[in-house]
Design a protein around this motif. Sequence first.
Motif, mmCIF file in Angstrom:
data_model
loop_
_atom_site.group_PDB
_atom_site.id
_atom_site.type_symbol
_atom_site.label_atom_id
_atom_site.label_comp_id
_atom_site.label_asym_id
_atom_site.label_seq_id
_atom_site.Cartn_x
_atom_site.Cartn_y
_atom_site.Cartn_z
ATOM 1 N N HIS A 3 7.560 -21.795 99.595
ATOM 2 C CA HIS A 3 6.414 -22.513 99.046
ATOM 3 C C HIS A 3 6.787 -23.979 98.848
ATOM 4 N N GLY A 4 5.771 -24.819 98.646
ATOM 5 C CA GLY A 4 6.019 -26.244 98.448
ATOM 6 C C GLY A 4 5.933 -27.022 99.744
ATOM 7 N N GLU A 5 6.351 -28.287 99.697
ATOM 8 C CA GLU A 5 6.178 -29.178 100.839
ATOM 9 C C GLU A 5 7.007 -28.758 102.047
ATOM 10 N N ALA A 6 8.123 -28.065 101.823
ATOM 11 C CA ALA A 6 8.958 -27.642 102.950
ATOM 12 C C ALA A 6 8.305 -26.541 103.765
ATOM 13 N N SER A 7 7.249 -25.919 103.230
ATOM 14 C CA SER A 7 6.596 -24.816 103.930
ATOM 15 C C SER A 7 5.371 -25.280 104.712
ATOM 16 N N ASN A 29 13.217 -38.231 106.215
ATOM 17 C CA ASN A 29 13.444 -37.734 104.862
ATOM 18 C C ASN A 29 13.183 -36.232 104.822
ATOM 19 N N LEU A 30 14.186 -35.455 104.419
ATOM 20 C CA LEU A 30 14.061 -34.004 104.335
ATOM 21 C C LEU A 30 13.792 -33.572 102.904
ATOM 22 N N SER A 31 12.979 -32.510 102.751
ATOM 23 C CA SER A 31 12.740 -31.936 101.433
ATOM 24 C C SER A 31 14.022 -31.327 100.885
ATOM 25 N N ALA A 32 14.087 -31.244 99.566
ATOM 26 C CA ALA A 32 15.318 -30.773 98.917
ATOM 27 C C ALA A 32 15.681 -29.353 99.347
ATOM 28 N N GLU A 33 14.673 -28.518 99.645
ATOM 29 C CA GLU A 33 14.952 -27.119 99.991
ATOM 30 C C GLU A 33 15.714 -26.972 101.301
ATOM 31 N N ILE A 34 15.616 -27.960 102.189
ATOM 32 C CA ILE A 34 16.270 -27.846 103.494
ATOM 33 C C ILE A 34 17.196 -29.021 103.768
ATOM 34 N N ALA A 35 17.536 -29.782 102.754
ATOM 35 C CA ALA A 35 18.471 -30.899 102.922
ATOM 36 C C ALA A 35 19.902 -30.386 102.943
ATOM 37 N N GLY A 36 20.763 -31.074 103.689
ATOM 38 C CA GLY A 36 22.176 -30.737 103.723
ATOM 39 C C GLY A 36 22.516 -29.483 104.499
ATOM 40 N N PHE A 52 6.834 -39.432 120.332
ATOM 41 C CA PHE A 52 7.470 -38.120 120.239
ATOM 42 C C PHE A 52 7.794 -37.846 118.777
ATOM 43 N N ARG A 53 7.559 -36.599 118.360
ATOM 44 C CA ARG A 53 7.849 -36.222 116.969
ATOM 45 C C ARG A 53 8.446 -34.822 116.940
ATOM 46 N N ILE A 54 9.465 -34.661 116.093
ATOM 47 C CA ILE A 54 10.053 -33.356 115.834
ATOM 48 C C ILE A 54 9.823 -33.044 114.357
ATOM 49 N N GLN A 55 9.231 -31.874 114.058
ATOM 50 C CA GLN A 55 8.872 -31.509 112.693
ATOM 51 C C GLN A 55 9.483 -30.162 112.320
ATOM 52 N N PHE A 56 9.681 -29.971 110.999
ATOM 53 C CA PHE A 56 10.210 -28.710 110.487
ATOM 54 C C PHE A 56 9.243 -28.121 109.473
ATOM 55 N N MET A 57 9.087 -26.796 109.532
ATOM 56 C CA MET A 57 8.311 -26.070 108.535
ATOM 57 C C MET A 57 9.066 -24.798 108.181
ATOM 58 N N THR A 58 9.416 -24.635 106.914
ATOM 59 C CA THR A 58 10.200 -23.480 106.492
ATOM 60 C C THR A 58 9.322 -22.240 106.437
ATOM 61 N N TYR A 59 9.869 -21.128 106.951
ATOM 62 C CA TYR A 59 9.105 -19.883 107.002
ATOM 63 C C TYR A 59 9.479 -18.940 105.869
ATOM 64 N N ALA A 60 10.739 -18.565 105.800
ATOM 65 C CA ALA A 60 11.131 -17.567 104.804
ATOM 66 C C ALA A 60 12.600 -17.705 104.471
ATOM 67 N N ARG A 61 12.939 -17.177 103.299
ATOM 68 C CA ARG A 61 14.318 -17.204 102.811
ATOM 69 C C ARG A 61 14.669 -15.810 102.304
#
Length: 283
Positions: A91-95, A124-131, A72-81
């Motif tokens: 843009h970048g790895e978080a996208s 490990n979360l990318s800096a754009e969506i950490a915290g 089982f895997r849960i993944q995140f992909m950022t769409y827009a800000r």
Amino acid sequence: MNSRNLKPPPPKPEPLASEAPAPILPAPEDENHLANRSSPQAEKLLALVDNGIPIYLFCRASSGHSFQSDFFRIQFMTYARAEGNKWQPMHGEASEWMNTRNCLQISVDHPSRSVRFGPKSGFNLSAEIAGLGLSGYAYSQAIDWLKHRYPDYTVLPSVMPPAEHEGEDARAKRNSRLAAHGFDFEWDDSSQVHGRYYKAKAKQLISGWETDKVTEVSLSALLSTLSQQDEERANLEQQLHSLQSQERSLETLLQKEKQTNLILTGTTCFVLIFSLLGALGFY
């Protein structure tokens, strides 16, 4: 001596059969192999807030199985800000969908009745969506999946995920977050920086996340918002059409008024000229 009074000797105890050796279990399957066998099962839209700025991202749940394992895997992909009054694609790895960052996974080994959290390098979360509360959300989704299917399996020690920021406070928050999910720890150092987290039984784990930081956007709410936006857009288009019609009417009236003024001006000038010529005696 009367042989009839003699008791027969007690039977000799039979030699104890040696205990059967424990069966040799196959080695757990590689998590990369299991990940390649998995396929997406569902996606959700999540809403986050970063210092008052909204962020929308997709959450994808994938799963797969073999004769020996489940995955089982849960993944995140950022769409827009949101930036000002505009939405900017990230843009970048978080996208992007990635296999080692911005994802949490579980490998289930049935022969040993055990599970392990991954990836091997740690969640490990990318800096754009950490915290922003995504760690608690990810562990909650994984724990719910695990407890529903294999509550009596042992959670083997997994490497501690890195803290989402630098400093002791960030490490303390990481440890506190995992402890809130019910995990136990074994440490490699007294400062509790490096170590592993585990649990005797999966059913002892606890799910839950900061709902004030991470909100699931339901499909019905999304459709309602889109419908409302379409209605507002239609109303604005109707108002714009009405204003354009009024503008065209005003332009027509203005054009007619200009022509009338030209005619009146020309007639007035003609009368004045003839009056002047008559006064001068030219006719």
